[in-house]
Design a protein around this motif. Structure first.
Motif, PDB file in Angstrom:
ATOM      1  N   MET A   9       0.844  -1.182   0.000  1.00  0.00           N
ATOM      2  CA  MET A   9       0.000   0.000   0.000  1.00  0.00           C
ATOM      3  C   MET A   9       0.890   1.246   0.000  1.00  0.00           C
ATOM      4  N   PRO A  10       0.435   2.275  -0.656  1.00  0.00           N
ATOM      5  CA  PRO A  10       1.233   3.503  -0.747  1.00  0.00           C
ATOM      6  C   PRO A  10       1.056   4.427   0.465  1.00  0.00           C
ATOM      7  N   TYR A  11       1.977   5.347   0.578  1.00  0.00           N
ATOM      8  CA  TYR A  11       1.926   6.408   1.587  1.00  0.00           C
ATOM      9  C   TYR A  11       1.633   7.708   0.851  1.00  0.00           C
ATOM     10  N   PHE A  12       0.636   8.427   1.328  1.00  0.00           N
ATOM     11  CA  PHE A  12       0.225   9.678   0.707  1.00  0.00           C
ATOM     12  C   PHE A  12       0.662  10.841   1.589  1.00  0.00           C
ATOM     13  N   VAL A  13       1.158  11.897   0.985  1.00  0.00           N
ATOM     14  CA  VAL A  13       1.534  13.108   1.701  1.00  0.00           C
ATOM     15  C   VAL A  13       0.474  14.156   1.384  1.00  0.00           C
ATOM     16  N   TYR A  14      -0.166  14.677   2.445  1.00  0.00           N
ATOM     17  CA  TYR A  14      -1.249  15.642   2.288  1.00  0.00           C
ATOM     18  C   TYR A  14      -0.938  16.955   2.976  1.00  0.00           C
ATOM     19  N   LYS A  15      -1.434  18.021   2.383  1.00  0.00           N
ATOM     20  CA  LYS A  15      -1.424  19.346   2.999  1.00  0.00           C
ATOM     21  C   LYS A  15      -2.858  19.609   3.447  1.00  0.00           C
ATOM     22  N   ILE A  16      -3.037  19.915   4.725  1.00  0.00           N
ATOM     23  CA  ILE A  16      -4.372  20.119   5.283  1.00  0.00           C
ATOM     24  C   ILE A  16      -4.488  21.562   5.749  1.00  0.00           C
ATOM     25  N   THR A  17      -5.510  22.236   5.252  1.00  0.00           N
ATOM     26  CA  THR A  17      -5.805  23.613   5.637  1.00  0.00           C
ATOM     27  C   THR A  17      -7.159  23.609   6.339  1.00  0.00           C
ATOM     28  N   GLU A  18      -7.239  24.228   7.504  1.00  0.00           N
ATOM     29  CA  GLU A  18      -8.474  24.217   8.304  1.00  0.00           C
ATOM     30  C   GLU A  18      -9.349  25.448   8.104  1.00  0.00           C
ATOM     31  N   PHE A  19      -8.765  26.556   7.716  1.00  0.00           N
ATOM     32  CA  PHE A  19      -9.540  27.798   7.652  1.00  0.00           C
ATOM     33  C   PHE A  19      -9.532  28.369   6.257  1.00  0.00           C
ATOM     34  N   PRO A  20     -10.577  28.831   5.705  1.00  0.00           N
ATOM     35  CA  PRO A  20     -11.924  28.994   6.252  1.00  0.00           C
ATOM     36  C   PRO A  20     -12.724  27.689   6.239  1.00  0.00           C
ATOM     37  N   ARG A  40     -12.136  23.170   5.857  1.00  0.00           N
ATOM     38  CA  ARG A  40     -11.133  22.101   5.847  1.00  0.00           C
ATOM     39  C   ARG A  40     -10.905  21.656   4.401  1.00  0.00           C
ATOM     40  N   ARG A  41      -9.647  21.694   3.984  1.00  0.00           N
ATOM     41  CA  ARG A  41      -9.306  21.318   2.613  1.00  0.00           C
ATOM     42  C   ARG A  41      -8.112  20.377   2.629  1.00  0.00           C
ATOM     43  N   LEU A  42      -8.235  19.272   1.901  1.00  0.00           N
ATOM     44  CA  LEU A  42      -7.152  18.310   1.772  1.00  0.00           C
ATOM     45  C   LEU A  42      -6.561  18.424   0.376  1.00  0.00           C
ATOM     46  N   GLU A  43      -5.247  18.502   0.314  1.00  0.00           N
ATOM     47  CA  GLU A  43      -4.565  18.587  -0.976  1.00  0.00           C
ATOM     48  C   GLU A  43      -3.481  17.519  -1.014  1.00  0.00           C
ATOM     49  N   LYS A  44      -3.656  16.526  -1.886  1.00  0.00           N
ATOM     50  CA  LYS A  44      -2.642  15.481  -2.012  1.00  0.00           C
ATOM     51  C   LYS A  44      -1.437  16.077  -2.720  1.00  0.00           C
ATOM     52  N   LEU A  45      -0.283  15.985  -2.056  1.00  0.00           N
ATOM     53  CA  LEU A  45       0.935  16.529  -2.634  1.00  0.00           C
ATOM     54  C   LEU A  45       1.731  15.463  -3.369  1.00  0.00           C
ATOM     55  N   GLU A  46       1.885  14.289  -2.725  1.00  0.00           N
ATOM     56  CA  GLU A  46       2.718  13.243  -3.301  1.00  0.00           C
ATOM     57  C   GLU A  46       2.252  11.871  -2.849  1.00  0.00           C
ATOM     58  N   GLN A  47       2.809  10.854  -3.498  1.00  0.00           N
ATOM     59  CA  GLN A  47       2.540   9.458  -3.157  1.00  0.00           C
ATOM     60  C   GLN A  47       3.863   8.698  -3.228  1.00  0.00           C
ATOM     61  N   HIS A  48       4.137   7.876  -2.195  1.00  0.00           N
ATOM     62  CA  HIS A  48       5.384   7.122  -2.129  1.00  0.00           C
ATOM     63  C   HIS A  48       5.098   5.666  -1.790  1.00  0.00           C
ATOM     64  N   ASP A  49       6.005   4.788  -2.192  1.00  0.00           N
ATOM     65  CA  ASP A  49       5.858   3.365  -1.895  1.00  0.00           C
ATOM     66  C   ASP A  49       6.463   2.981  -0.552  1.00  0.00           C
ATOM     67  N   ALA A  50       7.399   3.765  -0.047  1.00  0.00           N
ATOM     68  CA  ALA A  50       8.077   3.453   1.206  1.00  0.00           C
ATOM     69  C   ALA A  50       7.847   4.560   2.226  1.00  0.00           C
ATOM     70  N   TYR A  51       7.715   4.150   3.494  1.00  0.00           N
ATOM     71  CA  TYR A  51       7.469   5.119   4.561  1.00  0.00           C
ATOM     72  C   TYR A  51       8.627   6.105   4.703  1.00  0.00           C
ATOM     73  N   ARG A  52       9.840   5.605   4.627  1.00  0.00           N
ATOM     74  CA  ARG A  52      11.007   6.465   4.814  1.00  0.00           C
ATOM     75  C   ARG A  52      10.997   7.626   3.819  1.00  0.00           C
ATOM     76  N   GLU A  53      10.702   7.342   2.559  1.00  0.00           N
ATOM     77  CA  GLU A  53      10.655   8.395   1.531  1.00  0.00           C
ATOM     78  C   GLU A  53       9.554   9.402   1.846  1.00  0.00           C
ATOM     79  N   ALA A  54       8.369   8.888   2.193  1.00  0.00           N
ATOM     80  CA  ALA A  54       7.227   9.763   2.476  1.00  0.00           C
ATOM     81  C   ALA A  54       7.510  10.629   3.704  1.00  0.00           C
ATOM     82  N   SER A  55       8.090  10.035   4.738  1.00  0.00           N
ATOM     83  CA  SER A  55       8.391  10.768   5.956  1.00  0.00           C
ATOM     84  C   SER A  55       9.436  11.846   5.715  1.00  0.00           C
TER      85      SER A  55
END
Length: 75
Positions: free
Chosen positions: A1-12, A14-29
């Motif tokens: 399963m992949p690891y997704f990197v998201y940018k989350i904005t709460e105001f005004p 809640r908005r989720l923006e997928k930035l990237e997708q990685h196969d390994a946790y180390r890369e995503a982290s």
């Protein structure tokens, strides 16, 4: 399963923006830490890494409201 990197904005709203997708946790982290370092001071966004089968599942988990566990003395 992949690891997704998201940018989350709460105001005004809640908005989720997928930035990237990685196969390994180390890369995503490492990438999430790099992106956090590039955010301007006081930014209203947070960067999260989510492990999920699909992008839809990742966004579903990010939108779930988590209840805080009870603390000692909460009766």
């Amino acid at each position: 399963m992949p690891y997704f990197v998201y940018k989350i904005t709460e105001f005004p709203i809640r908005r989720l923006e997928k930035l990237e997708q990685h196969d390994a946790y180390r890369e995503a982290s490492q990438r999430a830490k790099q992106i956090r370092g590039e955010l301007p001071a006081g930014a209203a966004s947070i960067i999260k890494v989510m492990f999920a089968e699909t992008e839809f599942d990742a966004e579903d988990m990010l939108n779930q409201v988590r209840v805080a566990p009870p603390e000692l003395g909460d009766d």
